[in-house]
Write a protein that holds these residues in place. Structure first.
Motif, PDB file in Angstrom:
ATOM      1  N   GLY A  33       0.884  -1.458  -0.135  1.00  0.00           N
ATOM      2  CA  GLY A  33      -0.076  -0.040   0.155  1.00  0.00           C
ATOM      3  C   GLY A  33       0.896   1.379  -0.037  1.00  0.00           C
ATOM      4  O   GLY A  33       1.819   1.325  -0.703  1.00  0.00           O
ATOM      5  N   GLY A  34       0.545   1.897   0.965  1.00  0.00           N
ATOM      6  CA  GLY A  34       1.306   3.428   1.082  1.00  0.00           C
ATOM      7  C   GLY A  34       1.145   4.553  -0.072  1.00  0.00           C
ATOM      8  O   GLY A  34       0.030   4.319  -0.918  1.00  0.00           O
ATOM      9  N   VAL A  35       1.720   5.584  -0.045  1.00  0.00           N
ATOM     10  CA  VAL A  35       1.582   6.665  -0.797  1.00  0.00           C
ATOM     11  C   VAL A  35       1.672   6.395  -2.381  1.00  0.00           C
ATOM     12  O   VAL A  35       1.144   6.852  -3.187  1.00  0.00           O
ATOM     13  CB  VAL A  35       2.780   7.653  -0.458  1.00  0.00           C
ATOM     14  N   LEU A  36       2.551   5.318  -2.719  1.00  0.00           N
ATOM     15  CA  LEU A  36       2.703   4.919  -4.098  1.00  0.00           C
ATOM     16  C   LEU A  36       1.916   3.810  -4.599  1.00  0.00           C
ATOM     17  O   LEU A  36       1.956   3.208  -5.549  1.00  0.00           O
ATOM     18  CB  LEU A  36       4.190   4.475  -4.419  1.00  0.00           C
ATOM     19  N   ASP A  37       1.014   3.773  -3.929  1.00  0.00           N
ATOM     20  CA  ASP A  37       0.052   2.432  -3.954  1.00  0.00           C
ATOM     21  C   ASP A  37      -0.687   2.275  -5.448  1.00  0.00           C
ATOM     22  O   ASP A  37      -0.615   1.366  -5.950  1.00  0.00           O
ATOM     23  CB  ASP A  37      -1.105   2.135  -3.086  1.00  0.00           C
ATOM     24  N   SER A  38      -0.969   3.399  -5.984  1.00  0.00           N
ATOM     25  CA  SER A  38      -1.633   3.339  -7.448  1.00  0.00           C
ATOM     26  C   SER A  38      -0.388   3.149  -8.275  1.00  0.00           C
ATOM     27  O   SER A  38      -0.869   2.238  -9.398  1.00  0.00           O
ATOM     28  CB  SER A  38      -2.137   4.775  -7.621  1.00  0.00           C
ATOM     29  N   ALA A  39       0.628   3.130  -8.234  1.00  0.00           N
ATOM     30  CA  ALA A  39       1.642   2.743  -9.204  1.00  0.00           C
ATOM     31  C   ALA A  39       1.950   1.053  -8.651  1.00  0.00           C
ATOM     32  O   ALA A  39       2.766   0.907  -9.930  1.00  0.00           O
ATOM     33  CB  ALA A  39       3.082   3.586  -8.797  1.00  0.00           C
ATOM     34  N   LYS A  40       1.474   0.787  -8.025  1.00  0.00           N
ATOM     35  CA  LYS A  40       1.873  -0.545  -7.697  1.00  0.00           C
ATOM     36  C   LYS A  40       0.897  -1.547  -8.365  1.00  0.00           C
ATOM     37  O   LYS A  40       0.927  -2.857  -8.304  1.00  0.00           O
ATOM     38  CB  LYS A  40       2.086  -1.051  -6.293  1.00  0.00           C
ATOM     39  N   GLY A  41      -0.148  -1.077  -9.101  1.00  0.00           N
ATOM     40  CA  GLY A  41      -1.156  -1.807  -9.880  1.00  0.00           C
ATOM     41  C   GLY A  41      -0.548  -2.722 -10.721  1.00  0.00           C
ATOM     42  O   GLY A  41       0.564  -2.302 -11.490  1.00  0.00           O
ATOM     43  N   LEU A  42      -1.119  -3.954 -10.898  1.00  0.00           N
ATOM     44  CA  LEU A  42      -0.316  -4.913 -12.005  1.00  0.00           C
ATOM     45  C   LEU A  42      -1.105  -4.782 -13.209  1.00  0.00           C
ATOM     46  O   LEU A  42      -0.611  -5.137 -14.214  1.00  0.00           O
ATOM     47  CB  LEU A  42      -0.584  -6.360 -11.319  1.00  0.00           C
ATOM     48  N   ARG A  43      -2.200  -4.420 -13.216  1.00  0.00           N
ATOM     49  CA  ARG A  43      -3.003  -4.182 -14.430  1.00  0.00           C
ATOM     50  C   ARG A  43      -4.246  -3.338 -14.163  1.00  0.00           C
ATOM     51  O   ARG A  43      -4.694  -3.016 -13.271  1.00  0.00           O
ATOM     52  CB  ARG A  43      -3.652  -5.597 -14.715  1.00  0.00           C
ATOM     53  N   SER A  44      -4.664  -2.394 -15.286  1.00  0.00           N
ATOM     54  CA  SER A  44      -5.686  -1.443 -15.120  1.00  0.00           C
ATOM     55  C   SER A  44      -6.576  -1.573 -16.196  1.00  0.00           C
ATOM     56  O   SER A  44      -6.387  -1.995 -17.117  1.00  0.00           O
ATOM     57  CB  SER A  44      -5.075  -0.056 -14.871  1.00  0.00           C
ATOM     58  N   GLY A  45      -8.015  -0.861 -16.229  1.00  0.00           N
ATOM     59  CA  GLY A  45      -8.757  -0.876 -17.205  1.00  0.00           C
ATOM     60  C   GLY A  45     -10.062  -0.633 -16.373  1.00  0.00           C
ATOM     61  O   GLY A  45     -10.177  -0.218 -15.396  1.00  0.00           O
ATOM     62  N   THR A  46     -11.311  -1.038 -17.198  1.00  0.00           N
ATOM     63  CA  THR A  46     -12.496  -0.753 -16.568  1.00  0.00           C
ATOM     64  C   THR A  46     -12.641  -1.816 -15.288  1.00  0.00           C
ATOM     65  O   THR A  46     -12.028  -2.843 -15.496  1.00  0.00           O
ATOM     66  CB  THR A  46     -13.578  -0.989 -17.516  1.00  0.00           C
ATOM     67  N   PHE A  47     -13.533  -1.616 -14.304  1.00  0.00           N
ATOM     68  CA  PHE A  47     -13.860  -2.471 -13.586  1.00  0.00           C
ATOM     69  C   PHE A  47     -14.329  -3.689 -13.766  1.00  0.00           C
ATOM     70  O   PHE A  47     -13.715  -4.736 -13.380  1.00  0.00           O
ATOM     71  CB  PHE A  47     -15.053  -2.002 -12.478  1.00  0.00           C
ATOM     72  N   ALA A  48     -15.024  -3.849 -15.064  1.00  0.00           N
ATOM     73  CA  ALA A  48     -15.660  -5.126 -15.539  1.00  0.00           C
ATOM     74  C   ALA A  48     -14.676  -5.955 -16.014  1.00  0.00           C
ATOM     75  O   ALA A  48     -14.146  -7.124 -16.019  1.00  0.00           O
ATOM     76  CB  ALA A  48     -16.732  -4.674 -16.546  1.00  0.00           C
ATOM     77  N   ASP A  49     -13.301  -5.219 -16.694  1.00  0.00           N
ATOM     78  CA  ASP A  49     -12.446  -5.843 -17.472  1.00  0.00           C
ATOM     79  C   ASP A  49     -11.274  -6.397 -16.684  1.00  0.00           C
ATOM     80  O   ASP A  49     -11.027  -7.581 -16.544  1.00  0.00           O
ATOM     81  CB  ASP A  49     -11.341  -5.028 -18.236  1.00  0.00           C
ATOM     82  N   ILE A  50     -11.442  -5.691 -15.251  1.00  0.00           N
ATOM     83  CA  ILE A  50     -10.525  -6.229 -14.192  1.00  0.00           C
ATOM     84  C   ILE A  50     -11.027  -7.480 -13.432  1.00  0.00           C
ATOM     85  O   ILE A  50     -10.448  -8.346 -12.970  1.00  0.00           O
ATOM     86  CB  ILE A  50     -10.126  -5.163 -13.131  1.00  0.00           C
ATOM     87  N   VAL A  51     -12.507  -7.470 -13.203  1.00  0.00           N
ATOM     88  CA  VAL A  51     -13.166  -8.638 -12.590  1.00  0.00           C
ATOM     89  C   VAL A  51     -12.946  -9.874 -13.628  1.00  0.00           C
ATOM     90  O   VAL A  51     -12.776 -10.825 -13.089  1.00  0.00           O
ATOM     91  CB  VAL A  51     -14.806  -8.233 -12.452  1.00  0.00           C
TER      92      VAL A  51
END
Length: 93
Positions: A33-51
């Motif tokens: 987690g932490g301040v840089l948490d958003s940079a630690k995402g493994l994959r991004s997209g729409t919520f439906a895509d990630i589900v």
């Protein structure tokens, strides 16, 4: 992105149903987690895509991940599986 009401012209942008097109990202539970948490995402997209992507993982591996949806809401494996079973879940793009 229907989770965020608008005040433009005194109207709301509320839509009925779930906001499947909101932005989301896949994270490992142990990423710190932490301040840089958003940079630690493994994959991004729409919520439906990630589900959809998370449901492709073997069931025994899903608990190591979570989805962070716009607005800092986290969805863990059991909740993601329940969302994927909803009748309004968009099965395809």
């Amino acid at each position: 992105m229907s989770d965020h009401p608008s005040t433009f012209d005194g109207d709301t942008s509320e839509h009925k149903g779930f906001a499947w097109d909101d932005r989301a990202s896949l994270h490992r539970k142990d990423d710190g987690g932490g301040v840089l948490d958003s940079a630690k995402g493994l994959r991004s997209g729409t919520f439906a895509d990630i589900v959809r992507h998370m449901m492709l993982l073997p069931a025994e591996e899903r608990s190591a991940y979570y989805i962070e949806k716009a607005g800092d809401r986290e969805y863990h494996a059991e909740e993601v599986a329940a969302l994927a079973d909803r009748p309004d879940f968009p099965r395809e793009d």
